[in-house]
Every structure is written in C-alpha cells, then in structure tokens.
Design a protein around this motif. Structure first.
Motif, PDB file in Angstrom:
ATOM      1  N   SER A   1       0.812  -1.218   0.000  1.00  0.00           N
ATOM      2  CA  SER A   1       0.000   0.000   0.000  1.00  0.00           C
ATOM      3  C   SER A   1       0.848   1.273   0.000  1.00  0.00           C
ATOM      4  O   SER A   1       0.358   2.339  -0.366  1.00  0.00           O
ATOM      5  CB  SER A   1      -0.942   0.001   1.208  1.00  0.00           C
ATOM      6  N   ASN A   2       2.119   1.156   0.413  1.00  0.00           N
ATOM      7  CA  ASN A   2       2.998   2.328   0.394  1.00  0.00           C
ATOM      8  C   ASN A   2       4.456   1.875   0.320  1.00  0.00           C
ATOM      9  O   ASN A   2       4.767   0.689   0.497  1.00  0.00           O
ATOM     10  CB  ASN A   2       2.771   3.217   1.623  1.00  0.00           C
ATOM     11  N   GLU A   3       5.334   2.830   0.076  1.00  0.00           N
ATOM     12  CA  GLU A   3       6.758   2.510  -0.099  1.00  0.00           C
ATOM     13  C   GLU A   3       7.402   2.068   1.205  1.00  0.00           C
ATOM     14  O   GLU A   3       8.379   1.306   1.200  1.00  0.00           O
ATOM     15  CB  GLU A   3       7.475   3.734  -0.660  1.00  0.00           C
ATOM     16  N   TYR A   4       6.868   2.507   2.332  1.00  0.00           N
ATOM     17  CA  TYR A   4       7.441   2.127   3.614  1.00  0.00           C
ATOM     18  C   TYR A   4       7.347   0.618   3.816  1.00  0.00           C
ATOM     19  O   TYR A   4       8.269   0.000   4.370  1.00  0.00           O
ATOM     20  CB  TYR A   4       6.714   2.854   4.749  1.00  0.00           C
ATOM     21  N   GLN A   5       6.251   0.000   3.389  1.00  0.00           N
ATOM     22  CA  GLN A   5       6.108  -1.446   3.515  1.00  0.00           C
ATOM     23  C   GLN A   5       7.158  -2.174   2.682  1.00  0.00           C
ATOM     24  O   GLN A   5       7.678  -3.214   3.105  1.00  0.00           O
ATOM     25  CB  GLN A   5       4.701  -1.871   3.101  1.00  0.00           C
TER      26      GLN A   5
ATOM     27  N   THR B   1      13.919   2.968  -3.287  1.00  0.00           N
ATOM     28  CA  THR B   1      13.525   1.831  -2.457  1.00  0.00           C
ATOM     29  C   THR B   1      13.211   0.581  -3.260  1.00  0.00           C
ATOM     30  O   THR B   1      13.688  -0.522  -2.933  1.00  0.00           O
ATOM     31  CB  THR B   1      12.292   2.206  -1.605  1.00  0.00           C
TER      32      THR B   1
END
Length: 335
Positions: free
Chosen positions: A21-25, A153
């Motif tokens: 759902s986002n780049e942090y994941q 990332t």
C-alpha cells in the motif's frame, strides 16, 4: 515444501512492491530480507552444525562497517567494497573460528559472546577508525551501472531479493550435499562424527566461515540500503533477535530462517502503535508460538507432513516393509 509452493512464494515476493500500500512497507520487507540472509548464516553454524555462535551479530556489523568505511572514508565504489566486506568477514570468521571452536558447547557460546561484545566495544570506542558513537554517514549506494538507481527503495528491494534467493538456493545445495550431511553428523555428536572419519575442526571452521560470510553479506547490503551505520548495529541484542527468528521459523530447516524473520518483523511492525507496551502483546504471542510449535513453524509443518505421509503408507516404514516383502518373494522364487 512442494516445489510449486517455492515458485508461488517467489512470485509473491516479486509482486510485493505492486501489492504494498505504500513505499514504507517495501522498505520494511527489504530490511526483513536482509535480516533473513543473516539468519540463514546463523542457521548454517547453529542449525546444521550445532555450534551456538553468539558473535553472529558482530560479523553482521563488520560487513556493514567494511562497506561504510571503504566507501565513505576511502572513496571506493560500492561493489569493490562489497566484495572486500565478504573477504574481511570470511577471514575474521576463520581466525575467530580457529580459536573458539577448540571449545565445546556452552564454553564455545560464552567465548563467542565475549567476541561479540568486543566487536561492539571496538565499534563504539575506536573513534579513529569507526568514527565512534556518531557512526558513519555518506555511504555509497550500490552502483546500478547507469541502468538502475539503487538509491530508490523499489530497485534496492529487488537487489536484496536477488541475493536472498541466491542464499536460499546456495543453502539448499549445502543441505543436500555431503558437506551438509557432514555438518549434521557433527551436530548429532562429535564422537559419532569422528567415528565416521570426519575431520571435526576442519568442518566446524568451514561452517563458521560460511556463516560469517552470510552475515557480512547481509551487513554490506544493509549499509548500502540504509547508508548510515553506528555502533548499535553491532549490539549483542541483534544476535539474540536472530536466535528468536530462527527458533520461531524452525532451526535446521531450509525455510525456517525466512518464515521466522518475516513473521516476527511484520508482527513487530503491526504492534508499533502500542509503542513501549507492544512487548505486552508480543511476549505472550511468542510464548504461545513456542509452546504449540516447539520445532518452529517450518519444523512443525515438516513433522506433520512426515506423519501424514506415514499414515498414508508413504513413509520410510512402509518402504522398508515393501522392501522386506520383495526380498522374501525373491528368496521364494529362487528356492
């Protein structure tokens, strides 16, 4: 694990950036893959060879600092520094292993614990070399040779995934080889291994060097992704975290390090909202997991599959019975 399951897991890993759902994941998953590589090294020396190396986290930090210092202080490109990190951790692994493996059982564990603590102190106090408590910044990212930018990332995620797949493949080759069976014989008992003509010291050192090289590889990738390292990267707690990952996943199994690392990392991430109280939830979950899966998730699954195969008449006992029946029939026919 069924061969088809491996390809499903690989496909999910490849598609994960699109599913996240986002780049942090994606960043968290890449970090988990790095730790999984280090845990695979820990599994070689502890899971296969039966030697509890409590300095494993220190070798992870050595790999990270080798890349950090060579790129930030001496202007090396990432890939030459990466190769140098593998060589440095392998050589230091050989030297430490040659000394420490003369000890056995808890004496070996205590000695390596001291080695790990010494590594941490050197990283923290030797300011002229390691920059001390402020750490090392300005670490070079992996060079994409003009084709890809590993400062982003998602590209670095796929780079780490490539190395993880390679490590799993290489470990499976060790596991299925004579060398892997030699390590397991040593784990089952030094006296038994010696009676089979196995050179204990030679093979223990080899397992130690392989495991430290894995740790150095993981540390080098970590430095290239985070681009900052500090003394805390050599903290003894990292070694105990790796022990937890391995025990939860399944010690001495091929996919235990991966399952345990990913499971614990994502459970920890999901409890971040509890801040300092998250251990109130995480602790009991870990205890329940150990109680109901004493061989780890992967080990318990393999045991269940083995029992199911025996119940269906596909296990070794059935094969032995059929072999005896066939032998008896041959004797009858010959008579």
């Amino acid at each position: 694990m069924h061969p088809a399951s491996k390809y499903v897991l690989l496909a999910l890993a490849v598609l994960f950036p699109a599913l996240a759902s986002n780049e942090y994941q994606v960043y968290v998953m890449a970090t988990a893959f790095i730790w999984a590589i280090a845990v695979y090294g820990f599994n070689v020396i502890t899971g296969y060879c039966g030697q509890l190396n409590l300095a494993h986290g220190g070798f992870f930090a050595i790999g990270a600092y080798a890349v950090a210092l060579l790129t930030a202080d001496y202007g090396w490109n990432f890939w030459p520094a990466f190769i140098a990190a593998l060589v440095i951790t392998a050589v230091l692994g050989f030297l430490v292993g040659a000394v420490s493996l003369r000890l056995k059982e808890h004496y070996f564990a205590i000695f390596t614990l001291c080695v790990g603590f010494i590594i941490y102190l050197l990283l923290d106090k030797w300011e002229e070399l390691t920059h001390g408590a402020i750490g090392v910044r300005g670490i070079a990212a992996p060079d994409g040779f003009g084709l890809v930018n590993f400062r982003e990332t998602i590209p670095v995620y796929y780079l780490i995934l490539f190395f993880l797949v390679f490590i799993i493949w290489f470990t499976s080759r060790i596991q299925k080889s004579l060398l892997g069976r030699t390590f397991i014989a040593i784990r089952n008992g030094d006296d038994l291994a010696e009676s089979l003509g196995i050179n204990l010291m030679k093979n223990k050192i080899l397992a130690f060097v392989i495991s430290t090289t894995y740790a150095g590889l993981a540390g080098a990738l970590y430095a290239g992704m985070i681009r900052f390292v500090g003394p805390e990267d050599g903290n003894i707690l990292h070694t105990f975290n790796m022990i937890t990952y391995l025990l939860v996943g399944g010690i001495g199994t091929l996919f235990g390090p991966l399952i345990g690392t990913l499971g614990i990392v994502w459970i920890t991430q999901s409890l971040q909202f509890l801040e300092e109280y998250r251990m109130i939830i995480f602790g009991p979950l870990l205890v329940i997991l150990v109680i109901f899966f004493p061989l780890g998730v992967s080990g318990s699954f393999l045991t269940w599959m083995h029992r199911k195969a025996q119940a269906l008449g596909l296990g070794p006992k059935k094969v032995q019975q059929e072999s005896k029946v066939n032998t008896a029939r041959e004797v009858e026919n010959n008579a």
